[in-house]
Design a protein around this motif. Structure first.
Motif, PDB file in Angstrom:
ATOM      1  N   ALA A   4       0.829  -1.207   0.000  1.00 47.58           N
ATOM      2  CA  ALA A   4       0.000   0.000   0.000  1.00 47.58           C
ATOM      3  C   ALA A   4       0.865   1.259   0.000  1.00 47.58           C
ATOM      4  O   ALA A   4       0.589   2.223  -0.725  1.00 47.58           O
ATOM      5  N   MET A   5       1.940   1.245   0.787  1.00 48.37           N
ATOM      6  CA  MET A   5       2.842   2.400   0.829  1.00 48.37           C
ATOM      7  C   MET A   5       3.520   2.648  -0.509  1.00 48.37           C
ATOM      8  O   MET A   5       3.789   3.796  -0.878  1.00 48.37           O
ATOM      9  N   LEU A   6       3.784   1.565  -1.244  1.00 47.35           N
ATOM     10  CA  LEU A   6       4.445   1.691  -2.541  1.00 47.35           C
ATOM     11  C   LEU A   6       3.462   2.068  -3.651  1.00 47.35           C
ATOM     12  O   LEU A   6       3.858   2.273  -4.790  1.00 47.35           O
ATOM     13  N   GLY A   7       2.185   2.157  -3.307  1.00 46.13           N
ATOM     14  CA  GLY A   7       1.185   2.580  -4.285  1.00 46.13           C
ATOM     15  C   GLY A   7       0.688   1.473  -5.188  1.00 46.13           C
ATOM     16  O   GLY A   7       0.123   1.729  -6.241  1.00 46.13           O
ATOM     17  N   TYR A   8       0.886   0.223  -4.769  1.00 45.63           N
ATOM     18  CA  TYR A   8       0.390  -0.886  -5.568  1.00 45.63           C
ATOM     19  C   TYR A   8      -1.134  -0.896  -5.524  1.00 45.63           C
ATOM     20  O   TYR A   8      -1.751  -0.371  -4.595  1.00 45.63           O
ATOM     21  N   ASP A   9      -1.751  -1.505  -6.516  1.00 43.20           N
ATOM     22  CA  ASP A   9      -3.204  -1.586  -6.610  1.00 43.20           C
ATOM     23  C   ASP A   9      -3.779  -2.124  -5.299  1.00 43.20           C
ATOM     24  O   ASP A   9      -3.432  -3.218  -4.853  1.00 43.20           O
ATOM     25  N   LEU A  10      -4.663  -1.348  -4.687  1.00 49.71           N
ATOM     26  CA  LEU A  10      -5.169  -1.691  -3.368  1.00 49.71           C
ATOM     27  C   LEU A  10      -6.002  -2.976  -3.383  1.00 49.71           C
ATOM     28  O   LEU A  10      -5.872  -3.813  -2.484  1.00 49.71           O
ATOM     29  N   CYS A  11      -6.826  -3.161  -4.400  1.00 51.46           N
ATOM     30  CA  CYS A  11      -7.627  -4.391  -4.467  1.00 51.46           C
ATOM     31  C   CYS A  11      -6.729  -5.609  -4.652  1.00 51.46           C
ATOM     32  O   CYS A  11      -6.971  -6.657  -4.044  1.00 51.46           O
ATOM     33  N   ALA A  12      -5.695  -5.473  -5.463  1.00 53.94           N
ATOM     34  CA  ALA A  12      -4.747  -6.579  -5.646  1.00 53.94           C
ATOM     35  C   ALA A  12      -4.018  -6.862  -4.335  1.00 53.94           C
ATOM     36  O   ALA A  12      -3.755  -8.027  -4.000  1.00 53.94           O
ATOM     37  N   GLN A  13      -3.704  -5.817  -3.567  1.00 53.85           N
ATOM     38  CA  GLN A  13      -3.056  -6.015  -2.271  1.00 53.85           C
ATOM     39  C   GLN A  13      -3.994  -6.735  -1.306  1.00 53.85           C
ATOM     40  O   GLN A  13      -3.560  -7.595  -0.537  1.00 53.85           O
ATOM     41  N   CYS A  14      -5.277  -6.382  -1.341  1.00 52.37           N
ATOM     42  CA  CYS A  14      -6.248  -7.054  -0.468  1.00 52.37           C
ATOM     43  C   CYS A  14      -6.342  -8.531  -0.825  1.00 52.37           C
ATOM     44  O   CYS A  14      -6.354  -9.399   0.059  1.00 52.37           O
ATOM     45  N   GLU A  15      -6.393  -8.832  -2.118  1.00 49.61           N
ATOM     46  CA  GLU A  15      -6.456 -10.226  -2.558  1.00 49.61           C
ATOM     47  C   GLU A  15      -5.193 -10.983  -2.144  1.00 49.61           C
ATOM     48  O   GLU A  15      -5.259 -12.111  -1.641  1.00 49.61           O
TER      49      GLU A  15
END
Length: 126
Positions: A96-107
C-alpha cells in the motif's frame, strides 16, 4: 573519435523512479538492483537530496527504498528482515505504501493469510 557510454537499464529505471518521485506521482519507491549499481544509485539520490534506506536482497541484489522521509521511517520499523519473511500484514502495508493496486493487495493479503486453507473461499463472491 567520439566515445559513447551507455547507461545500464537498471539505472535508467532508477532515473525514471526519481522523475516520478519529483513529479509527485509516487511518495515512495522500492528499487531493486544488482549490488554493483548500489553506489551509483546512492550517489544519484544523495546528489538530489533524496532520503533512502538500503537493504540487502539476496547475494547479488540490493533493495533501495527512497522517497518521503516519513515513509522511510515507517520502512525502518516494518521491513526488518527479507521481504519474503514479512507477515501478511507487513506485506500489505508495504504494498500500500508503494502505491500498488489496493484491491490486488487485499487479494494478496487474503491468500497469504489463509495460506491455502480457504480453498478459494477467502473472498465472498456476492
Amino acid at each position: 573519435m567520439r566515445t559513447t557510454t551507455t547507461t545500464p537499464v537498471e539505472l535508467k529505471v532508477l532515473m525514471n523512479h526519481i522523475y516520478e518521485l519529483n513529479k509527485g506521482v509516487r511518495q515512495m519507491v522500492l528499487f531493486t538492483c544488482n549490488k554493483k549499481y548500489g553506489q551509483l544509485a546512492v550517489e544519484r539520490l544523495e546528489s538530489q537530496g533524496i532520503p533512502y534506506v538500503l537493504q540487502p536482497a539476496g547475494q547479488q541484489n540490493l533493495n533501495v527504498y527512497f522517497g518521503r522521509r516519513e515513509c522511510l521511517e515507517a520502512i525502518r520499523l516494518i521491513v526488518t528482515r527479507p521481504l519474503n519473511q514479512l507477515t501478511p500484514e507487513e506485506d500489505f502495508i508495504l504494498g500500500a505504501m508503494l502505491g500498488y493496486d489496493l484491491c490486488a493487495q487485499c487479494e494478496r493479503y487474503c491468500k497469504r493469510k489463509c495460506q491455502g486453507q480457504c480453498k478459494g473461499n477467502c473472498i465472498n463472491k456476492n
